[in-house]
Write a protein that holds these residues in place. Structure first.
Motif, mmCIF file in Angstrom:
data_model
loop_
_atom_site.group_PDB
_atom_site.id
_atom_site.type_symbol
_atom_site.label_atom_id
_atom_site.label_comp_id
_atom_site.label_asym_id
_atom_site.label_seq_id
_atom_site.Cartn_x
_atom_site.Cartn_y
_atom_site.Cartn_z
ATOM 1 N N ALA A 14 34.861 35.743 57.709
ATOM 2 C CA ALA A 14 34.642 34.324 58.024
ATOM 3 C C ALA A 14 33.629 33.681 57.083
ATOM 4 O O ALA A 14 33.775 32.519 56.699
ATOM 5 N N ASN A 15 32.580 34.425 56.714
ATOM 6 C CA ASN A 15 31.511 33.849 55.890
ATOM 7 C C ASN A 15 31.715 34.040 54.395
ATOM 8 O O ASN A 15 30.964 33.474 53.599
ATOM 9 N N THR A 16 32.682 34.868 54.006
ATOM 10 C CA THR A 16 32.862 35.148 52.584
ATOM 11 C C THR A 16 34.179 34.598 52.031
ATOM 12 O O THR A 16 34.464 34.785 50.852
ATOM 13 N N PHE A 17 34.953 33.930 52.850
ATOM 14 C CA PHE A 17 36.265 33.465 52.412
ATOM 15 C C PHE A 17 36.129 32.415 51.316
ATOM 16 O O PHE A 17 35.458 31.394 51.489
ATOM 17 N N ASN A 18 36.772 32.653 50.184
ATOM 18 C CA ASN A 18 36.759 31.727 49.044
ATOM 19 C C ASN A 18 38.174 31.676 48.477
ATOM 20 O O ASN A 18 38.576 32.558 47.717
ATOM 21 N N PRO A 19 38.948 30.649 48.832
ATOM 22 C CA PRO A 19 40.352 30.609 48.402
ATOM 23 C C PRO A 19 40.526 30.558 46.888
ATOM 24 O O PRO A 19 41.493 31.104 46.363
ATOM 25 N N LEU A 20 39.595 29.910 46.164
ATOM 26 C CA LEU A 20 39.725 29.845 44.708
ATOM 27 C C LEU A 20 39.564 31.228 44.077
ATOM 28 O O LEU A 20 40.306 31.596 43.167
ATOM 29 N N LEU A 21 38.599 31.989 44.568
ATOM 30 C CA LEU A 21 38.391 33.341 44.058
ATOM 31 C C LEU A 21 39.585 34.228 44.375
ATOM 32 O O LEU A 21 40.058 34.993 43.522
ATOM 33 N N LEU A 22 40.088 34.127 45.588
ATOM 34 C CA LEU A 22 41.263 34.913 45.980
ATOM 35 C C LEU A 22 42.476 34.532 45.132
ATOM 36 O O LEU A 22 43.222 35.406 44.677
ATOM 37 N N GLY A 23 42.666 33.230 44.945
ATOM 38 C CA GLY A 23 43.812 32.775 44.163
ATOM 39 C C GLY A 23 43.729 33.234 42.722
ATOM 40 O O GLY A 23 44.733 33.666 42.142
ATOM 41 N N PHE A 24 42.540 33.151 42.120
ATOM 42 C CA PHE A 24 42.401 33.590 40.736
ATOM 43 C C PHE A 24 42.639 35.088 40.614
ATOM 44 O O PHE A 24 43.329 35.536 39.685
ATOM 45 N N PHE A 25 42.067 35.869 41.517
ATOM 46 C CA PHE A 25 42.244 37.323 41.438
ATOM 47 C C PHE A 25 43.723 37.693 41.557
ATOM 48 O O PHE A 25 44.216 38.567 40.840
ATOM 49 N N THR A 26 44.426 37.019 42.457
ATOM 50 C CA THR A 26 45.861 37.280 42.609
ATOM 51 C C THR A 26 46.617 36.940 41.330
ATOM 52 O O THR A 26 47.462 37.722 40.864
ATOM 53 N N LEU A 27 46.325 35.771 40.753
ATOM 54 C CA LEU A 27 46.994 35.347 39.525
ATOM 55 C C LEU A 27 46.689 36.309 38.375
ATOM 56 O O LEU A 27 47.604 36.706 37.631
ATOM 57 N N ALA A 28 45.423 36.687 38.212
ATOM 58 C CA ALA A 28 45.047 37.591 37.130
ATOM 59 C C ALA A 28 45.700 38.958 37.299
ATOM 60 O O ALA A 28 46.098 39.598 36.319
ATOM 61 N N THR A 29 45.823 39.402 38.552
ATOM 62 C CA THR A 29 46.491 40.683 38.810
ATOM 63 C C THR A 29 47.960 40.616 38.417
ATOM 64 O O THR A 29 48.501 41.544 37.803
ATOM 65 N N LEU A 30 48.615 39.516 38.772
ATOM 66 C CA LEU A 30 50.029 39.357 38.421
ATOM 67 C C LEU A 30 50.218 39.299 36.902
ATOM 68 O O LEU A 30 51.178 39.882 36.373
ATOM 69 N N ILE A 31 49.319 38.616 36.209
ATOM 70 C CA ILE A 31 49.403 38.550 34.750
ATOM 71 C C ILE A 31 49.209 39.934 34.143
ATOM 72 O O ILE A 31 49.949 40.344 33.229
ATOM 73 N N SER A 32 48.230 40.688 34.648
ATOM 74 C CA SER A 32 47.980 42.045 34.154
ATOM 75 C C SER A 32 49.184 42.943 34.401
ATOM 76 O O SER A 32 49.577 43.739 33.536
ATOM 77 N N PHE A 33 49.768 42.809 35.584
ATOM 78 C CA PHE A 33 50.946 43.605 35.940
ATOM 79 C C PHE A 33 52.118 43.275 35.021
ATOM 80 O O PHE A 33 52.782 44.175 34.488
ATOM 81 N N ALA A 34 52.373 41.992 34.804
ATOM 82 C CA ALA A 34 53.481 41.575 33.945
ATOM 83 C C ALA A 34 53.268 42.021 32.506
ATOM 84 O O ALA A 34 54.213 42.473 31.832
ATOM 85 N N ALA A 35 52.034 41.904 32.020
ATOM 86 C CA ALA A 35 51.748 42.317 30.652
ATOM 87 C C ALA A 35 51.925 43.827 30.488
ATOM 88 O O ALA A 35 52.469 44.298 29.479
#
Length: 318
Positions: free
Chosen positions: A64-85
């Motif tokens: 509840a106190n650490t939720f940061n949607p921008l950080l979560l969204g970026f990490f997900t996107l970067a993971t997908l880019i790393s996976f695709a590469a």
């Protein structure tokens, strides 16, 4: 914290892990454990102790106190880019039977253990809070993408196509993913287990790392390493150099700095997860190559992480 303190803190995390791998090698050569033990222990970790550890870590996280949607969204996107590469490079440079193992070894980091420990060492409780925020995304994305890569390159008859129903079934039945799905709503509601259940779960979950690393060591083969060293080295360099550089630069360009940028770097710079070995074995992929990638990345982690943190601190971005 001085550079020496960071370096020593990194060694405190990396060297014990690598030492456990060598203990596994020694136990196998002494005849104290055999392949039957490795098979049984790997199933226990994959189906029992590791899901328990994940469930408890998420249940006890302060979401509840650490939720940061921008950080979560970026990490997900970067993971997908790393996976695709990683997948794209594997198609170009890796033999087909080894591609699934290469992809998993190149993009899947040991964030839940090494990454979180490094974040705690650098930022204390604040690092743990930021790292815990990412664990749910880490576990879901890494396991789903690993299952897809490994299933896509499982041995099949010539001319056959990818069985996407099988891939979906693997994802839905994956114990690690089930543990995340079960724990997340309970954590958001603030549900707590009784003390006796929490303690029992901790005892059971504590078996995860030593068992997984001993199995890695028992499976590690110097003969196989000589045979497939190019693939292992390529995946290790991708995991420990290329991906951390690319994702951290992208994070800085996106506006992240300070603790969040530091934790992102530590997560992406973590060595290949021990869980990769367990999953590769469970899905019939090349567990020996996976073990070699884990050993290589763990060996060089203290150097690459220390150099990376030094550069980021000198640059004044963390």
């Amino acid at each position: 914290m001085s550079l020496l303190d960071i370096f020593l803190g990194t060694l405190d995390v990396s060297l014990p892990v690598f030492a456990m791998v060598f203990i596994g090698i020694g136990l196998k050569r002494l005849g104290w454990i055999d392949q039957t033990f490795v098979n049984t222990a790997s199933r226990l970790v994959f189906r029992g102790t590791l899901p328990t550890m994940i469930f408890l870590s998420l249940l006890n996280a302060d979401l509840a106190n650490t939720f940061n949607p921008l950080l979560l969204g970026f990490f997900t996107l970067a993971t997908l880019i790393s996976f695709a590469a990683s997948w794209g490079w594997a198609i170009l440079r890796v033999k087909r039977p080894l591609r699934g193992v290469y992809i998993q070894g190149a993009f899947r980091g040991n964030c839940g253990i090494v990454g979180l420990a490094l974040a705690a060492g650098m930022y204390g409780d604040a690092g743990i809070s930021t790292g815990s925020l990412l664990l749910g995304v880490v576990i879901l994305s890494y396991n789903v993408l690993s299952v897809i890569a490994l299933a896509a390159y499982q041995p099949r008859g010539e001319g056959s196509t990818v069985d996407w129903r099988s891939i979906i079934r693997h994802i839905l039945h994956n114990p690690l993913i089930i543990s995340v799905v079960a724990a997340t709503p309970l954590a958001m509601l603030g549900v707590q287990l009784p003390d006796w259940a929490n303690t029992t779960g901790d005892y059971f979950a504590s078996l995860t790392l030593p068992l997984a690393l001993i199995c890695i060591g028992a499976t590690l083969s110097t003969r196989a390493l000589r045979k497939g060293y190019r693939t292992a080295i390529s995946a290790s360099l991708a995991k420990m150099v290329v991906i951390p550089l690319g994702t951290t630069a992208l994070a800085w360009w996106a506006g992240f700095e300070g603790r969040e940028l530091g934790v992102l770097f530590l997560f992406f710079a973590s060595p290949t997860a021990a869980a990769a070995f367990v999953m590769a074995k469970a899905m019939g992929s090349d567990e020996t190559l996976t073990a070699n990638i884990i050993a290589m990345t763990t060996l060089i982690a203290s150097i690459t992480v220390t150099v990376g943190v030094f550069i980021l601190r000198v640059s004044g971005v963390i």
